[in-house]
Design a protein around this motif. Sequence first.
Motif, PDB file in Angstrom:
ATOM      1  N   SER A  23      50.340   2.443 -21.899  1.00  0.00           N
ATOM      2  CA  SER A  23      50.272   1.645 -23.121  1.00  0.00           C
ATOM      3  C   SER A  23      48.822   1.242 -23.366  1.00  0.00           C
ATOM      4  CB  SER A  23      51.139   0.388 -23.018  1.00  0.00           C
ATOM      5  OG  SER A  23      50.631  -0.473 -22.030  1.00  0.00           O
ATOM      6  N   SER A  25      46.478  -1.841 -25.827  1.00  0.00           N
ATOM      7  CA  SER A  25      46.591  -3.024 -26.672  1.00  0.00           C
ATOM      8  C   SER A  25      45.324  -3.171 -27.514  1.00  0.00           C
ATOM      9  CB  SER A  25      46.817  -4.275 -25.834  1.00  0.00           C
ATOM     10  OG  SER A  25      45.739  -4.466 -24.953  1.00  0.00           O
ATOM     11  N   TYR A  26      45.495  -3.838 -28.630  1.00  0.00           N
ATOM     12  CA  TYR A  26      44.383  -4.106 -29.526  1.00  0.00           C
ATOM     13  C   TYR A  26      44.605  -5.464 -30.177  1.00  0.00           C
ATOM     14  CZ  TYR A  26      47.592  -2.596 -33.202  1.00  0.00           C
ATOM     15  OH  TYR A  26      48.660  -2.475 -34.030  1.00  0.00           O
ATOM     16  N   THR A  27      43.536  -6.023 -30.717  1.00  0.00           N
ATOM     17  CA  THR A  27      43.605  -7.328 -31.358  1.00  0.00           C
ATOM     18  C   THR A  27      43.525  -7.138 -32.870  1.00  0.00           C
ATOM     19  OG1 THR A  27      42.516  -8.338 -29.472  1.00  0.00           O
ATOM     20  CG2 THR A  27      42.570  -9.620 -31.487  1.00  0.00           C
ATOM     21  N   LYS A  28      44.460  -7.763 -33.573  1.00  0.00           N
ATOM     22  CA  LYS A  28      44.517  -7.667 -35.027  1.00  0.00           C
ATOM     23  C   LYS A  28      44.195  -9.034 -35.612  1.00  0.00           C
ATOM     24  CE  LYS A  28      48.560  -7.354 -37.089  1.00  0.00           C
ATOM     25  NZ  LYS A  28      49.838  -6.867 -37.633  1.00  0.00           N
ATOM     26  N   ASN A  29      43.190  -9.080 -36.488  1.00  0.00           N
ATOM     27  CA  ASN A  29      42.829 -10.328 -37.156  1.00  0.00           C
ATOM     28  C   ASN A  29      43.572 -10.417 -38.477  1.00  0.00           C
ATOM     29  OD1 ASN A  29      40.971 -11.065 -35.181  1.00  0.00           O
ATOM     30  ND2 ASN A  29      39.315  -9.972 -36.172  1.00  0.00           N
ATOM     31  N   LYS A  43      44.378 -14.418 -34.537  1.00  0.00           N
ATOM     32  CA  LYS A  43      44.210 -13.179 -33.795  1.00  0.00           C
ATOM     33  C   LYS A  43      45.509 -12.890 -33.051  1.00  0.00           C
ATOM     34  CE  LYS A  43      39.271 -13.471 -33.136  1.00  0.00           C
ATOM     35  NZ  LYS A  43      38.167 -13.429 -32.180  1.00  0.00           N
ATOM     36  N   GLU A  44      46.068 -11.716 -33.328  1.00  0.00           N
ATOM     37  CA  GLU A  44      47.304 -11.308 -32.678  1.00  0.00           C
ATOM     38  C   GLU A  44      47.018 -10.122 -31.772  1.00  0.00           C
ATOM     39  OE1 GLU A  44      50.657 -10.708 -35.260  1.00  0.00           O
ATOM     40  OE2 GLU A  44      49.678 -11.927 -36.799  1.00  0.00           O
ATOM     41  N   LYS A  45      47.503 -10.186 -30.554  1.00  0.00           N
ATOM     42  CA  LYS A  45      47.338  -9.079 -29.628  1.00  0.00           C
ATOM     43  C   LYS A  45      48.579  -8.201 -29.710  1.00  0.00           C
ATOM     44  CE  LYS A  45      46.070  -7.985 -24.918  1.00  0.00           C
ATOM     45  NZ  LYS A  45      45.753  -8.492 -23.596  1.00  0.00           N
ATOM     46  N   GLU A  46      48.368  -6.952 -30.097  1.00  0.00           N
ATOM     47  CA  GLU A  46      49.455  -5.988 -30.247  1.00  0.00           C
ATOM     48  C   GLU A  46      49.396  -4.989 -29.090  1.00  0.00           C
ATOM     49  OE1 GLU A  46      51.706  -5.815 -32.820  1.00  0.00           O
ATOM     50  OE2 GLU A  46      50.884  -7.587 -33.792  1.00  0.00           O
ATOM     51  N   THR A  47      50.545  -4.606 -28.578  1.00  0.00           N
ATOM     52  CA  THR A  47      50.625  -3.610 -27.510  1.00  0.00           C
ATOM     53  C   THR A  47      51.464  -2.433 -27.995  1.00  0.00           C
ATOM     54  OG1 THR A  47      50.496  -5.341 -25.833  1.00  0.00           O
ATOM     55  CG2 THR A  47      51.318  -3.207 -25.126  1.00  0.00           C
TER      56      THR A  47
END
Length: 73
Positions: A23, A25-29, A43-47
């Motif tokens: 997997s 993960s990235y951070t979405k603003n 800031k949301e961390k998506e996996t």
Amino acid sequence: MNAVKLVAIVLIAAGTLGLAYGSFSYTKNTDAVKLGPVEFTLKEKETVDIPVWASIGAIVAGAGLLLFAGKKN
């Protein structure tokens, strides 16, 4: 090296990385609230999970391209 062999190597590398890590993960603003000059962001961390079948399929497809790309008609 022609384009087919390059694509095959990229597929094999991507499949191997997919099996190794599983997997990423990235951070979405996102803009949460704007009140005049004041702006709040969230800031949301998506996996993202990489399926094992997709990784194995990429390796098999890359190996098949390498095997059959060298054969000329």
